[in-house]
Design an enzyme around this catalytic site. Structure first.
Site, PDB file in Angstrom:
ATOM      1  N   PRO A  17       0.849  -1.195   0.000  1.00 35.35           N
ATOM      2  CA  PRO A  17       0.000   0.000   0.000  1.00 35.35           C
ATOM      3  C   PRO A  17       0.881   1.241   0.000  1.00 35.35           C
ATOM      4  O   PRO A  17       1.838   1.314   0.776  1.00 35.35           O
ATOM      5  CB  PRO A  17      -0.767  -0.113   1.329  1.00 35.35           C
ATOM      6  CG  PRO A  17       0.089  -0.969   2.206  1.00 35.35           C
ATOM      7  CD  PRO A  17       0.831  -1.900   1.296  1.00 35.35           C
ATOM      8  N   ALA A  19       0.291   5.471  -0.109  1.00 28.64           N
ATOM      9  CA  ALA A  19      -0.584   6.639  -0.233  1.00 28.64           C
ATOM     10  C   ALA A  19      -0.074   7.519  -1.364  1.00 28.64           C
ATOM     11  O   ALA A  19       1.125   7.751  -1.499  1.00 28.64           O
ATOM     12  CB  ALA A  19      -0.591   7.408   1.085  1.00 28.64           C
ATOM     13  N   GLN A  66      -6.801  -1.257   2.559  1.00 26.44           N
ATOM     14  CA  GLN A  66      -6.225  -0.928   3.871  1.00 26.44           C
ATOM     15  C   GLN A  66      -6.975   0.238   4.507  1.00 26.44           C
ATOM     16  O   GLN A  66      -7.289   1.231   3.842  1.00 26.44           O
ATOM     17  CB  GLN A  66      -4.747  -0.563   3.734  1.00 26.44           C
ATOM     18  CG  GLN A  66      -4.087  -0.496   5.110  1.00 26.44           C
ATOM     19  CD  GLN A  66      -2.641  -0.056   5.058  1.00 26.44           C
ATOM     20  OE1 GLN A  66      -2.335   1.060   4.652  1.00 26.44           O
ATOM     21  NE2 GLN A  66      -1.738  -0.925   5.484  1.00 26.44           N
ATOM     22  N   CYS A  95       2.028   3.035   9.907  1.00 21.74           N
ATOM     23  CA  CYS A  95       2.349   4.321   9.270  1.00 21.74           C
ATOM     24  C   CYS A  95       3.049   5.249  10.273  1.00 21.74           C
ATOM     25  O   CYS A  95       2.538   5.469  11.375  1.00 21.74           O
ATOM     26  CB  CYS A  95       1.080   4.980   8.740  1.00 21.74           C
ATOM     27  SG  CYS A  95       1.472   6.560   7.956  1.00 21.74           S
ATOM     28  N   LYS A 133      -0.955  -4.926   8.715  1.00 22.60           N
ATOM     29  CA  LYS A 133       0.405  -4.646   8.244  1.00 22.60           C
ATOM     30  C   LYS A 133       1.105  -3.894   9.362  1.00 22.60           C
ATOM     31  O   LYS A 133       0.641  -2.832   9.791  1.00 22.60           O
ATOM     32  CB  LYS A 133       0.366  -3.829   6.954  1.00 22.60           C
ATOM     33  CG  LYS A 133       1.751  -3.461   6.436  1.00 22.60           C
ATOM     34  CD  LYS A 133       1.668  -2.963   4.991  1.00 22.60           C
ATOM     35  CE  LYS A 133       3.006  -2.480   4.466  1.00 22.60           C
ATOM     36  NZ  LYS A 133       3.354  -1.139   4.967  1.00 22.60           N
ATOM     37  N   ASN A 193       8.311  -7.688   4.034  1.00 22.30           N
ATOM     38  CA  ASN A 193       8.379  -6.380   3.369  1.00 22.30           C
ATOM     39  C   ASN A 193       9.558  -5.563   3.903  1.00 22.30           C
ATOM     40  O   ASN A 193       9.840  -5.567   5.087  1.00 22.30           O
ATOM     41  CB  ASN A 193       7.052  -5.624   3.623  1.00 22.30           C
ATOM     42  CG  ASN A 193       7.053  -4.192   3.120  1.00 22.30           C
ATOM     43  OD1 ASN A 193       6.729  -3.271   3.867  1.00 22.30           O
ATOM     44  ND2 ASN A 193       7.410  -3.975   1.869  1.00 22.30           N
ATOM     45  N   ASP A 195      13.015  -3.224   1.810  1.00 21.00           N
ATOM     46  CA  ASP A 195      14.327  -3.295   1.150  1.00 21.00           C
ATOM     47  C   ASP A 195      14.431  -4.278   0.004  1.00 21.00           C
ATOM     48  O   ASP A 195      15.477  -4.904  -0.194  1.00 21.00           O
ATOM     49  CB  ASP A 195      15.427  -3.635   2.178  1.00 21.00           C
ATOM     50  CG  ASP A 195      15.739  -2.438   3.065  1.00 21.00           C
ATOM     51  OD1 ASP A 195      15.211  -1.350   2.785  1.00 21.00           O
ATOM     52  OD2 ASP A 195      16.493  -2.617   4.032  1.00 21.00           O
ATOM     53  N   GLY A 217       7.307  -2.210  -2.288  1.00 17.41           N
ATOM     54  CA  GLY A 217       6.795  -0.839  -2.255  1.00 17.41           C
ATOM     55  C   GLY A 217       7.537   0.063  -3.208  1.00 17.41           C
ATOM     56  O   GLY A 217       7.211   0.159  -4.405  1.00 17.41           O
ATOM     57  N   ARG A 218       8.596   0.727  -2.699  1.00 15.65           N
ATOM     58  CA  ARG A 218       9.240   1.790  -3.471  1.00 15.65           C
ATOM     59  C   ARG A 218       9.794   1.323  -4.810  1.00 15.65           C
ATOM     60  O   ARG A 218       9.754   2.056  -5.788  1.00 15.65           O
ATOM     61  CB  ARG A 218      10.332   2.460  -2.615  1.00 15.65           C
ATOM     62  CG  ARG A 218       9.730   3.321  -1.517  1.00 15.65           C
ATOM     63  CD  ARG A 218      10.714   3.639  -0.447  1.00 15.65           C
ATOM     64  NE  ARG A 218      11.113   2.434   0.274  1.00 15.65           N
ATOM     65  CZ  ARG A 218      12.008   2.423   1.248  1.00 15.65           C
ATOM     66  NH1 ARG A 218      12.596   3.534   1.607  1.00 15.65           N
ATOM     67  NH2 ARG A 218      12.300   1.291   1.862  1.00 15.65           N
TER      68      ARG A 218
END
Ligand SMILES: Cc1cc2nc3c(=O)[nH]c(=O)nc-3n(C[C@H](O)[C@H](O)[C@H](O)COP(=O)(O)O)c2cc1C
Length: 308
Positions: A17, A19, A66, A95, A133, A193, A195, A217-218
């Site tokens: 997820p 944002a 989420q 978060c 998460k 999750n 790296d 993610g990134r």
């Protein structure tokens, strides 16, 4: 509900997820490129009362939605409003944004595991699978991940573990040893999750932690093709070259078309994606300036098409 299991999915790679990033258009692209399942951006319990916020469409399901908040009843009501519209409802317990923590939500919940248990227990009375998460804890002296995972084991269909503490934010190294510890101690699927930068990292995380799925993610934000290359690597051991700038621009055209179709175009989100997609290529800074000056959707689409 008889089957409150995590959905059966075709790939073990999951879009995290994010944002401002993982809207319906982005999720559809990642799914097409090989993500097994995608998480929505997080939705605050109050925001979900507005009809135009929740953006899941049937074409992309199964999907994980989420939510975040601090009030048990509001979280329950928000989750209830999503029953039948999504496949898993995920509680954000990670978060680190000051605005989110200030409301006692996100990673602030790491300080009150009794409350988390009560929230998850109540959400789990709904006719939909629940997941969460998490981060490891507030800081390295207050690691609660294992305790939290054992709670999740009672009420959730899966747990995603971003192996950093709240205080680490997005810096420092993710400590995958906690993902392994959690996997050894719970019966629900564990989603590792943190790296994942190279396709080889995916295999490394599976091998080192025994996790069931790997969440990205990134890296996916910069390069959704990553899912395709990582799936290929898992299958064959072959590292494919990265896609060209032109191919990335073609994907951005598709993204814009999906934004139009689903009415989810946000200029700032697009600019962020353009920066991520174009980073490292020749003339990219000049192009970013040009793109940021364009105000009309159709002109933007035309400009990105020219770059393909
Ligand atoms: C721009 C951005 C937005 C994010 N938004 C969320 C979010 O809404 N909910 C969440 O649980 N995590 C969020 N995260 C964290 C990611 O889901 C993920 O846990 C983190 O980036 C670590 O994974 P990575 O190393 O693969 O990027 C966000 C991360 C980024 C970079």
């Amino acid at each position: 509900m008889k089957n409150k299991k995590f959905p059966r999915i075709k790939s073990k790679l999951i879009l995290a997820p994010m944002a401002g990033v993982t809207n319906v258009a982005f999720r559809i692209l990642c799914k097409k490129l090989g993500a097994g399942i995608c998480y929505t951006e997080f939705f605050h319990t109050d925001a979900l009362k507005k009809s135009d916020v929740f953006d899941v469409v049937n074409d992309e399901r199964p999907v994980v939605t989420q939510i975040f908040g601090n009030d048990e009843n509001k979280l329950f009501e928000a989750a209830k409003s999503l029953v039948g519209k999504t496949d898993v409802i995920d509680l954000n317990i990670g978060c680190p944004a000051p605005k989110v923590i200030g409301l006692g939500s996100g990673a602030a919940l790491l300080k009150d595991l009794d409350k988390v248990e009560s929230i998850l227990k109540k959400m789990n009375t709904l006719n939909v699978p629940i997941s969460c998460k998490i981060r490891l804890g507030i800081n390295e002296k207050k690691i609660v991940a294992l305790e939290l995972a054992k709670i999740a084991d009672k009420y959730c269909c899966a747990i995603a573990v971003h192996a950093r503490t709240l205080e680490q934010g997005y810096s420092g190294k993710a400590d995958w040893s906690y993902i392994r510890k959690i996997k050894e101690n719970v019966s629900i699927p564990v989603i590792g999750n943190g790296d994942i930068n190279k396709v080889e990292d995916v295999k490394k995380m599976f091998d080192e932690t025994g996790c069931d799925y790997v969440m990205i993610g990134r890296r996916a934000m910069k390069d959704p093709f990553f899912f395709r290359r990582a799936n290929h690597y898992l299958k064959t051991g072959e590292v494919l070259p990265e896609e060209s700038f032109e191919e990335k621009m073609e994907l951005l055209v598709e993204y814009l078309q999906l934004c139009k179709k689903y009415n989810c175009f946000e200029p700032n989100n697009f600019k962020l994606l353009f920066i991520q997609f174009s980073r490292g290529y020749r003339n990219s800074s000049k192009l970013r300036v040009e793109i940021s000056r364009i105000k009309k959707f159709d002109e933007l689409l035309l400009k990105v098409r020219e770059l393909c």
